[in-house]
Scaffold this motif. Structure first.
Motif, PDB file in Angstrom:
ATOM      1  N   ASN A 428       0.836  -1.203   0.000  1.00  0.00           N
ATOM      2  CA  ASN A 428       0.000   0.000   0.000  1.00  0.00           C
ATOM      3  C   ASN A 428       0.865   1.246   0.000  1.00  0.00           C
ATOM      4  O   ASN A 428       1.935   1.263   0.602  1.00  0.00           O
ATOM      5  N   CYS A 429       0.378   2.293  -0.665  1.00  0.00           N
ATOM      6  CA  CYS A 429       1.043   3.584  -0.537  1.00  0.00           C
ATOM      7  C   CYS A 429       0.643   4.186   0.804  1.00  0.00           C
ATOM      8  O   CYS A 429      -0.525   4.188   1.157  1.00  0.00           O
ATOM      9  N   ARG A 430       1.626   4.700   1.543  1.00  0.00           N
ATOM     10  CA  ARG A 430       1.277   5.220   2.863  1.00  0.00           C
ATOM     11  C   ARG A 430       0.576   6.570   2.775  1.00  0.00           C
ATOM     12  O   ARG A 430       0.003   7.046   3.742  1.00  0.00           O
ATOM     13  N   ARG A 431       0.617   7.186   1.591  1.00  0.00           N
ATOM     14  CA  ARG A 431      -0.014   8.505   1.456  1.00  0.00           C
ATOM     15  C   ARG A 431      -1.335   8.466   0.693  1.00  0.00           C
ATOM     16  O   ARG A 431      -2.052   9.454   0.643  1.00  0.00           O
ATOM     17  N   CYS A 432      -1.629   7.313   0.029  1.00  0.00           N
ATOM     18  CA  CYS A 432      -2.812   7.244  -0.834  1.00  0.00           C
ATOM     19  C   CYS A 432      -3.615   5.977  -0.570  1.00  0.00           C
ATOM     20  O   CYS A 432      -3.099   5.013  -0.028  1.00  0.00           O
ATOM     21  N   THR A 433      -4.881   6.013  -1.003  1.00  0.00           N
ATOM     22  CA  THR A 433      -5.680   4.799  -0.986  1.00  0.00           C
ATOM     23  C   THR A 433      -5.365   4.040  -2.272  1.00  0.00           C
ATOM     24  O   THR A 433      -6.201   3.934  -3.169  1.00  0.00           O
ATOM     25  N   ARG A 446       6.480   2.305  -7.019  1.00  0.00           N
ATOM     26  CA  ARG A 446       6.050   3.661  -7.360  1.00  0.00           C
ATOM     27  C   ARG A 446       4.559   3.796  -7.179  1.00  0.00           C
ATOM     28  O   ARG A 446       3.805   2.929  -7.608  1.00  0.00           O
ATOM     29  N   CYS A 447       4.133   4.898  -6.575  1.00  0.00           N
ATOM     30  CA  CYS A 447       2.702   5.179  -6.493  1.00  0.00           C
ATOM     31  C   CYS A 447       2.331   6.028  -7.706  1.00  0.00           C
ATOM     32  O   CYS A 447       2.899   7.092  -7.926  1.00  0.00           O
ATOM     33  N   HIS A 448       1.384   5.557  -8.494  1.00  0.00           N
ATOM     34  CA  HIS A 448       0.999   6.298  -9.697  1.00  0.00           C
ATOM     35  C   HIS A 448       0.078   7.477  -9.379  1.00  0.00           C
ATOM     36  O   HIS A 448      -0.281   8.243 -10.251  1.00  0.00           O
ATOM     37  N   HIS A 449      -0.306   7.608  -8.117  1.00  0.00           N
ATOM     38  CA  HIS A 449      -1.172   8.730  -7.746  1.00  0.00           C
ATOM     39  C   HIS A 449      -0.385   9.896  -7.179  1.00  0.00           C
ATOM     40  O   HIS A 449      -0.628  11.039  -7.519  1.00  0.00           O
ATOM     41  N   CYS A 450       0.581   9.602  -6.283  1.00  0.00           N
ATOM     42  CA  CYS A 450       1.306  10.704  -5.647  1.00  0.00           C
ATOM     43  C   CYS A 450       2.783  10.710  -6.041  1.00  0.00           C
ATOM     44  O   CYS A 450       3.545  11.552  -5.567  1.00  0.00           O
ATOM     45  N   SER A 451       3.203   9.747  -6.883  1.00  0.00           N
ATOM     46  CA  SER A 451       4.580   9.670  -7.366  1.00  0.00           C
ATOM     47  C   SER A 451       5.610   9.327  -6.288  1.00  0.00           C
ATOM     48  O   SER A 451       6.808   9.453  -6.513  1.00  0.00           O
TER      49      SER A 451
END
Ligand SMILES: [Zn+2]
Ligand SMILES: [Zn+2]
Length: 718
Positions: A428-433, A446-451
């Protein structure tokens, strides 16, 4: 006269125009004009705005008004048509006028310095005809040349038996087939506003129709001694070089410019200046160019009108396609919307007669046929590595024959998530759902939402298990597998990761065109527009997820994407193999739901059938185009704060005939640590919805909430 009061639109969130005093430096200074750019003091800064009114009165104390610093008199004023377009966009999308006008001007016009502008104007002057000739002579000559060529191409379009052997046929303008000719005739015969929906299967030669229509419109204006400009919109920057090359080859004598966000600043300004002065006969651009100043605009073309990238997703959230239609109506000129899979809205307009439908039913290359579509049932054909044995066999056959294949998978990265079998940990991204996506070549999550980027963990962060597994597959993983299956094959992946460097996408596509690639693999980037002559197989991997998306447009989008990617195959004439067998191009779709109506429609290349059933579903579910929507979004550190804000907004005003739904968290609720929620507003009447939104938003602004919020009219992602 000691001075005037002028109103100026500035790039400011305040929904107003600002009053300034203007004093002439000398008695002979001309008055300011509406549409001029002006440098003014604003707070502690000096900013550029657009003059929207010139008068002698102000609602404010005239002595307290500040003075205009400078007018950009070296640039002709923006036209009343352009101002009207911006005013409409501001009203309709509920944005302050200045936030519409200023961001769509090149940066070089919006600074306190005139260096860039003066340089662009100097270059324009230097490029003009020999100094003695009148200024417009070059453009005028170009236009009359175009007119001659246009009349020749009319001759060229007469069926071959009727052509007088003496008539020279211009090499650049190919003979149109009857469908293309009928479409060109209909477009160029339009008197005043007309919206044409050019419905043509992939490879049916829509571009040829655009070019002939442009030629006819320019020729007609020239015949009347008028200037003419044509605006051609394309969805993707990647497609502009290709179309630009065709347009330049066809009209070598015309001034053609491009407008898109990847142009260098100086270049963009020069191109904008060429459009604004009417020097550019053809402007080719992405969505932002719909707001270009073009004083002699006579025809607008929107290619691939269904494409989601015509919708701006931040700031002024406009639809370039819708603005194009409005602009054409306001200017009383024709507009052409082209697509093999029109948006459901446009199709509905064609059904009810607001748009005129022009059908291209044949592929343009004489013997080219639509590819055969086959479905591979993945319940029967298990494929632990993502590629079923029928698809692998089809790839092998292409490799043996020296033909190209395309694998389409709309998911980049190696695997969408990493997972620990021992304790159930997932990345899981710790900053995004959202999940962190595994990017193996880059050795990153890589998180594709918050980079957010992290190194791939050596072991499970929770239990220490060293055997972390990738789950699912993206383009990188399929690439790896294909390379193992076919070690000799030249495999090329094209997606947002492989094309980060500027120009690398074009280089990759060029390699495919030169035949240096056997198997091309990629996301939707490879689906659009490209004309690969040696491509005879398209494989579609795992498209099913879109069938069950909460977004009601997902099916429409998937169908368009699949038709488009399928259209990459079989664009050239059918070859006979050495065995004398016809080699019809083939599209193979791996799916677990081969009976799904969407795939049945795809098998039959039946867009009208698909559109009819989609419209029926939308009608019974009360969805667009049968209702009109707006979406209010709010962001906060705490989800409850965003929901509370929306609930309060909901109760702010009585809303007769308007449905305001419950506030709900967005599907991806948290992005970069910010919680996001939304409120959907619906109404059966566009006018009534508009009448509600304006006072409602004014009241909402009055609340002076410190939350970030925004409104989107005609939202596409809900
Ligand atoms: Zn674990
Ligand atoms: Zn994230």
């Amino acid at each position: 006269m000691t001075g005037r009061i002028i109103k100026i639109a500035l790039d400011s969130p305040l929904d107003m125009e600002f009053d300034y005093r203007w004093k002439p430096a000398t008695a002979t200074d001309p008055d300011p004009q509406v549409g001029q750019l002006a440098l003014v003091p604003f707070g502690r800064r000096e900013v550029v705005g657009v003059v929207t009114a010139v008068g002698d009165a102000s609602d404010y104390d005239a002595d307290k008004l500040r003075d205009v610093i400078a007018l950009r008199a070296q640039l002709p004023p923006l036209s009343p048509d352009w101002l009207a377009l911006c005013r409409f966009a501001a009203d309709y999308y509920q944005r302050p006028l200045g936030e519409v006008m200023l961001p769509c001007l090149p940066k070089g016009l919006r600074t306190d310095s005139t260096v860039a502008l003066d340089r662009a104007l100097k270059k324009r002057a230097a490029a003009a005809a020999p100094p003695k000739a009148p200024k417009k002579s070059r453009a005028a000559k170009a236009l009359s040349d175009a007119a001659t060529e246009a009349s020749l191409s009319v001759a060229a379009s007469i069926p071959a038996t009727d052509i007088d052997a003496e008539v020279p046929v211009p090499r650049a303008a190919p003979v149109l087939n009857p469908g293309q000719q009928a479409a060109v005739d209909a477009i160029s015969a339009s008197e005043g506003f007309a919206a044409h929906l050019l419905f043509g299967v992939t490879g049916s030669g829509k571009t040829e129709v655009y070019l002939h229509a442009a030629q006819a419109v320019i020729a007609r204006a020239t015949g009347k001694g008028e200037a003419a400009q044509v605006l051609i919109l394309v969805p993707e920057i990647n497609l502009t070089p290709q179309l630009e090359a065709s347009v330049r080859a066809r009209f070598p004598q015309l001034n053609i410019v491009t407008l898109h966000s990847q142009l260098a600043e100086g270049e963009r300004l020069r191109h904008w200046v060429a459009a604004h002065h009417g020097d550019a006969a053809i402007v080719l651009g992405t969505r932002l160019s719909v707001l270009a100043a073009m004083p002699a605009l006579k025809l607008i073309v929107v290619d691939e009108e269904h494409d989601p990238s015509y919708k701006q997703q931040e700031g002024l959230r406009y639809s370039a396609r819708d603005l194009a239609v409005w602009r054409a109506r306001q200017l009383d000129i024709p507009v052409v919307l082209g697509s093999a899979t029109p948006s459901i809205e446009s199709w509905q307009h064609a059904l009810n007669g607001r748009y005129r439908r022009l059908d291209l039913t044949q592929r343009a290359a004489a013997q080219a046929q639509l590819p055969r579509v086959g479905l591979i049932d993945m319940e029967v054909n298990k494929a632990p590595d993502g590629l079923s044995s029928p698809l692998v066999a089809a790839l092998r056959a292409r490799l043996e024959r020296g033909e190209q294949s395309l694998l389409f998978l709309n998911r980049r990265g190696y695997a969408p998530v990493m997972h620990c079998d021992a304790c159930g940990w997932i990345s899981n991204c710790r900053r995004c759902t959202a999940f962190m996506v595994l990017h193996k070549p880059e050795r990153r999550l890589r998180c594709h939402h918050c980079s957010l980027e992290l190194r791939i963990p050596q072991s499970c962060p929770t239990c220490g298990n060293v055997d972390l597994q990738p789950l699912g597959r993206g383009t990188q993983r399929v690439e790896e597998h294909v390379q193992v299956l076919f070690p000799q094959a030249r495999v090329l992946r094209i997606d947002a990761d492989s094309t980060r460097r500027k120009g690398s996408a074009q280089a990759a596509f060029d390699a495919v065109h030169r035949g240096e690639v056997d198997i091309l693999l990629g996301t939707q980037m490879v689906a659009k527009g490209h004309d690969f002559q040696r491509l005879t197989l398209v494989g579609v991997i795992n498209p099913d997820t879109a069938l069950f998306s909460p977004d009601y447009r997902a099916g429409e989008r998937l169908f368009a994407q699949l038709m488009q990617v399928a259209g990459r195959a079989g664009r050239a004439a059918v070859d006979k193999g050495s065995d004398g067998q016809e080699r019809r191009a083939e599209v193979l779709v791996q799916t677990r739901y081969p009976q799904h109506p969407l795939y049945r429609a795809l098998l039959a290349h039946d867009y009208p059938g698909f559109a009819a059933s989609t419209l029926e579903e939308r009608r019974s579910a009360g969805l667009p185009p049968f209702v009109f929507q707006a979406l209010l979004r709010a962001e906060a550190k705490q989800l409850q704060a965003a929901l509370d804000f929306l609930q309060a907004a909901r109760e702010l005003m009585p809303a007769e005939g308007i449905i305001i739904n419950d506030p709900v968290p967005m599907t991806v609720t948290r992005v970069a640590g910010v919680e996001r929620a939304q409120l959907l507003i619906e109404c059966a009447s566009r006018a009534r919805l508009q009448a509600f939104l304006k006072p409602w938003l004014a009241a909402l602004r009055e609340q002076k909430s410190r939350l970030r919020w925004s409104l989107e009219v005609d939202p596409v992602d809900i």
